[in-house]
Design an enzyme around this catalytic site. Sequence first.
Site, short mmCIF file in Angstrom:
data_model
loop_
_atom_site.label_atom_id
_atom_site.label_comp_id
_atom_site.label_asym_id
_atom_site.label_seq_id
_atom_site.Cartn_x
_atom_site.Cartn_y
_atom_site.Cartn_z
N THR A 123 0.81 -1.22 0.00
CA THR A 123 0.00 0.00 0.00
C THR A 123 0.85 1.27 0.00
OG1 THR A 123 -1.76 -1.15 1.19
CG2 THR A 123 -1.80 1.24 1.27
N SER A 150 0.18 -10.56 -0.51
CA SER A 150 -0.54 -11.83 -0.47
C SER A 150 0.07 -12.86 -1.41
CB SER A 150 -2.01 -11.60 -0.84
OG SER A 150 -2.64 -10.75 0.08
N CYS A 162 -3.48 -18.93 21.49
CA CYS A 162 -3.46 -17.66 22.23
C CYS A 162 -2.29 -16.82 21.74
CB CYS A 162 -3.31 -17.91 23.73
SG CYS A 162 -4.65 -18.86 24.46
#
Length: 338
Positions: free
Chosen positions: A12, A58, A275
């Site tokens: 970006t 990606s 977690c």
Amino acid sequence: MNNILILYTGGTIGMVTDETSGSFVPFNFELIHKNVPELSRLNYNLSIHSFDPIIDSSNMQPAIWVQMAELIKDNYDLYDGFVILHGSDTMAFSASALSFMLEGLQKPVIFSGSQLPIGEIRTDARENLITALEIASAKKHGRSLIQEVCIYFDSKLFRGNRSFKYNSAKFEAFRSPNYPVLVEAGVHLKYNRPALMNNTGKDFILHTRIDNSISVLKLYPGISKEVVKAVLESNARSVIMETFGSGNTTTATWFLDMLRAAIRDGKNIVNISQCKVGSVELGRYETSQWLKEMGVLSGFDMTFEAAVTKLMYLQGEFEDQSEVARWVEVNIRGELTD
């Protein structure tokens, strides 16, 4: 004057708005001074290498990690630091991978990017880029303060292999819950000196052999035998098993038997927690005692990104599965807590 090499892979940060379509399109990063005129006020010699074609993160692949690592190795003696501009979605994977590939690094390799394109009025790109450059140039007594692969985003510098992207809607895109922030950027840059890696005196070694033969078994209540079997009986050399809490799984006989069979077949099974904060502690509860006894390996407090890339690196280095297993549980680049 410090010499800094910027590697622009894509993402970006290198986008601007197309006046015709109104959509974001990549711009020629060689013209970065036009979009960030503040760079001319920095006392650095900046060189820019843009990947061609640029890469949506990606689509990141191990072969591109090798290209990045080789560029750093080839230019290592010519520059004081390196800033890699990269899409945020897989940035933590790339930073983790390079941390293992660049052994004995004594210069900063800072990954950064942005959530908004550099041409936007409210963009976070300028601050991220400028501060990443400032940190990459920081020295004390002629030696770089940062001697490892890091991620700089939203006023914080994190150890690369301790980080993960947790938010796609805020400028605060990354976190590192199991290792402290290395640098906080406020009015001044505040360095957390005890947390910084010191590779002074070590040999700088490039590793480019990567073996991505890895599968992932993420547990959930009600997981079926068919799903577990498909993962464990794949041709992957290692399995990352994402477990509950501090490393717990179901104790159903069929499940434990499948794990034992996979280990007997030579697979390494690495236990990491679902977690984000805390560590795997095999044997703490009865549900994980069985895993410890059968030979499941502990990933301790490694992130998923670090576990994936560490296994790729180790499997590239060692054909012997027992050697891979031995080094998985050893802290080699600051990726886990001793």
